[in-house]
Design an enzyme around this catalytic site. Structure first.
Site, PDB file in Angstrom:
ATOM      1  N   THR A   1      -3.858 -15.685 -19.881  1.00 56.38           N
ATOM      2  CA  THR A   1      -4.949 -14.763 -19.554  1.00 56.38           C
ATOM      3  C   THR A   1      -4.411 -13.354 -19.309  1.00 56.38           C
ATOM      4  O   THR A   1      -5.029 -12.369 -19.708  1.00 56.38           O
ATOM      5  CB  THR A   1      -5.737 -15.296 -18.336  1.00 56.38           C
ATOM      6  OG1 THR A   1      -6.171 -16.615 -18.655  1.00 56.38           O
ATOM      7  CG2 THR A   1      -6.936 -14.436 -18.020  1.00 56.38           C
TER       8      THR A   1
ATOM      9  N   GLN B   1      -3.699   3.814   4.639  1.00 52.16           N
ATOM     10  CA  GLN B   1      -2.363   3.704   4.056  1.00 52.16           C
ATOM     11  C   GLN B   1      -1.327   3.558   5.163  1.00 52.16           C
ATOM     12  O   GLN B   1      -1.445   4.192   6.217  1.00 52.16           O
ATOM     13  CB  GLN B   1      -2.024   4.951   3.211  1.00 52.16           C
ATOM     14  CG  GLN B   1      -2.883   5.094   1.962  1.00 52.16           C
ATOM     15  CD  GLN B   1      -2.516   4.083   0.864  1.00 52.16           C
ATOM     16  OE1 GLN B   1      -1.804   3.117   1.105  1.00 52.16           O
ATOM     17  NE2 GLN B   1      -3.025   4.298  -0.327  1.00 52.16           N
TER      18      GLN B   1
ATOM     19  N   ARG C   1      -7.664  10.401  -1.664  1.00 51.50           N
ATOM     20  CA  ARG C   1      -8.474  11.139  -0.691  1.00 51.50           C
ATOM     21  C   ARG C   1      -7.959  12.510  -0.275  1.00 51.50           C
ATOM     22  O   ARG C   1      -8.778  13.410  -0.068  1.00 51.50           O
ATOM     23  CB  ARG C   1      -8.734  10.237   0.526  1.00 51.50           C
ATOM     24  CG  ARG C   1      -9.704   9.109   0.178  1.00 51.50           C
ATOM     25  CD  ARG C   1      -9.609   7.944   1.107  1.00 51.50           C
ATOM     26  NE  ARG C   1      -8.359   7.210   0.938  1.00 51.50           N
ATOM     27  CZ  ARG C   1      -8.058   6.084   1.564  1.00 51.50           C
ATOM     28  NH1 ARG C   1      -8.908   5.575   2.421  1.00 51.50           N
ATOM     29  NH2 ARG C   1      -6.908   5.478   1.344  1.00 51.50           N
TER      30      ARG C   1
ATOM     31  N   LYS D   1      -4.664  -4.011 -12.303  1.00 57.91           N
ATOM     32  CA  LYS D   1      -4.026  -4.996 -11.401  1.00 57.91           C
ATOM     33  C   LYS D   1      -4.279  -6.441 -11.852  1.00 57.91           C
ATOM     34  O   LYS D   1      -4.667  -7.301 -11.050  1.00 57.91           O
ATOM     35  CB  LYS D   1      -4.521  -4.813  -9.966  1.00 57.91           C
ATOM     36  CG  LYS D   1      -4.066  -3.517  -9.299  1.00 57.91           C
ATOM     37  CD  LYS D   1      -4.305  -3.575  -7.795  1.00 57.91           C
ATOM     38  CE  LYS D   1      -3.758  -2.394  -7.044  1.00 57.91           C
ATOM     39  NZ  LYS D   1      -4.591  -1.179  -7.086  1.00 57.91           N
TER      40      LYS D   1
HETATM   41  O1  C5P Z   1      -6.874   7.823  -1.227  1.00 51.07           O
HETATM   42  P1  C5P Z   1      -5.450   7.347  -1.460  1.00 51.07           P
HETATM   43  O2  C5P Z   1      -4.486   8.484  -1.726  1.00 51.07           O
HETATM   44  O3  C5P Z   1      -4.978   6.428  -0.366  1.00 51.07           O
HETATM   45  O4  C5P Z   1      -5.550   6.495  -2.821  1.00 51.07           O
HETATM   46  C1  C5P Z   1      -4.498   5.719  -3.295  1.00 51.07           C
HETATM   47  C2  C5P Z   1      -4.940   4.976  -4.516  1.00 51.07           C
HETATM   48  O5  C5P Z   1      -3.851   4.193  -4.989  1.00 51.07           O
HETATM   49  C3  C5P Z   1      -6.103   4.019  -4.326  1.00 51.07           C
HETATM   50  O6  C5P Z   1      -6.895   4.085  -5.509  1.00 51.07           O
HETATM   51  C4  C5P Z   1      -5.461   2.646  -4.223  1.00 51.07           C
HETATM   52  O7  C5P Z   1      -6.274   1.620  -4.749  1.00 51.07           O
HETATM   53  C5  C5P Z   1      -4.226   2.826  -5.109  1.00 51.07           C
HETATM   54  N1  C5P Z   1      -3.081   1.951  -4.828  1.00 51.07           N
HETATM   55  C6  C5P Z   1      -2.460   1.878  -3.594  1.00 51.07           C
HETATM   56  N2  C5P Z   1      -1.364   1.070  -3.409  1.00 51.07           N
HETATM   57  C7  C5P Z   1      -0.876   0.358  -4.453  1.00 51.07           C
HETATM   58  C8  C5P Z   1      -1.501   0.427  -5.698  1.00 51.07           C
HETATM   59  C9  C5P Z   1      -2.607   1.250  -5.859  1.00 51.07           C
HETATM   60  O8  C5P Z   1      -2.875   2.573  -2.657  1.00 51.07           O
HETATM   61  N3  C5P Z   1       0.207  -0.362  -4.288  1.00 51.07           N
END
Ligand code: C5P
Length: 259
Positions: A86, A212, A233, A79
């Site tokens: 940079t 989420q 998860r 990210k």
């Molecule tokens: O546990 P879970 O299924 O919510 O994990 C989702 C992963 O996706 C996490 O590592 C989170 O940092 C990443 N992520 C996200 N949304 C984004 C980019 C990455 O949830 N837009």
């Protein structure tokens, strides 16, 4: 006559089977925990997504080498967001470690998006690397609600995702990270339809949403146009009724195979 060199294409653009779609998020503090999860899923050729939590603590090189030594593929959720020079240098640095995928924030300036592609491509060329990692742009985080998106960007998530994804496509990125709820919109839109769609925010019916917000089930995400599914998860900490991480992954694969 000089022979034209064959161009190196990004590692793998379209997954060909349900298992190839799955990216398991290793959101752990230490490599040891990550490795035991990788061992538990040894039978499954998934990609492992590692974020800044583990990459920062253990160091990206160590994490990438360890995961590659198990034969698995890695998506570095770096990210990057910064000034163009940079971003370019950061993309060059991570490319030298040869992950299969990495990302930058798609709300970087267009100059930084161009710099990212340049940094990756020049690393491949200058260091004679074998693999060109897939470069993705993170649009609007899947934890962000429409109300938060309005507060942050002045528009609802869908509108901002389309804007950031259009910028990503125009500036040469291979794909974007978005919610599965925006996948259909991006696949239908002419300016974004060629992008690879990587979607976190995946929740099977039996899993809790947690933090989420913009979620879909694995099968609904694929129906909507997701190419890769980032799942954390629900696999790493499945509910007791589901069983082990491998049991959770099996359930998800069954759901995808039955589509
Ligand atoms: O546990 P879970 O299924 O919510 O994990 C989702 C992963 O996706 C996490 O590592 C989170 O940092 C990443 N992520 C996200 N949304 C984004 C980019 C990455 O949830 N837009």
């Amino acid at each position: 006559m000089r022979r034209k060199k064959k161009a190196i294409l990004p590692y793998m653009l379209k997954p060909k089977s349900p298992i190839e779609r799955v990216m398991v998020a290793l959101d752990f503090d230490e490599l040891e925990e990550a490795v035991s999860l990788i061992e538990a899923l040894r039978a499954y050729p998934v990609t492992f997504k590692v974020g800044n939590q583990l990459g920062t603590y253990e160091g990206w090189l160590r994490v990438i080498q360890t995961i590659h030594s198990t034969g698995a593929k890695i998506f570095c959720d770096t990210k990057f967001k910064d000034i163009p020079a940079t971003v370019e240098r950061s993309c060059r640095a991570i490319t030298r470690h040869q992950p299969e995928f990495f990302n930058i924030m798609a709300d970087n300036s267009p100059a930084a998006l161009i710099g990212a592609v340049k940094g990756r491509d020049q690393a491949v060329k200058n260091y004679g690397l074998k693999k060109k990692p897939v470069l993705l742009g993170v649009t609007v985080l899947t934890s962000i609600t429409d109300t938060e998106s309005q507060e942050l960007y002045g528009k609802v998530a869908k509108e901002k995702v389309l804007q950031f994804a259009t910028m990503a496509a125009q500036n040469g990125l291979d794909g974007v990270v978005c919610s599965p709820q925006e996948a259909a919109l991006l696949k239908e839109n002419e300016s974004t339809s060629s992008l690879l769609l990587v979607t976190p925010g995946i929740r099977p019916e039996w899993a809790v949403a947690g933090d989420q917000s913009r979620v879909l089930s694995p099968a609904d995400a694929v129906r909507a146009g997701s190419d890769y599914l980032v799942i954390g998860r629900p696999i790493t900490k499945p509910p007791e009724s589901v069983g082990s991480p491998a049991d959770a992954l099996e359930r998800i694969l069954n759901e995808l195979e039955e589509m």
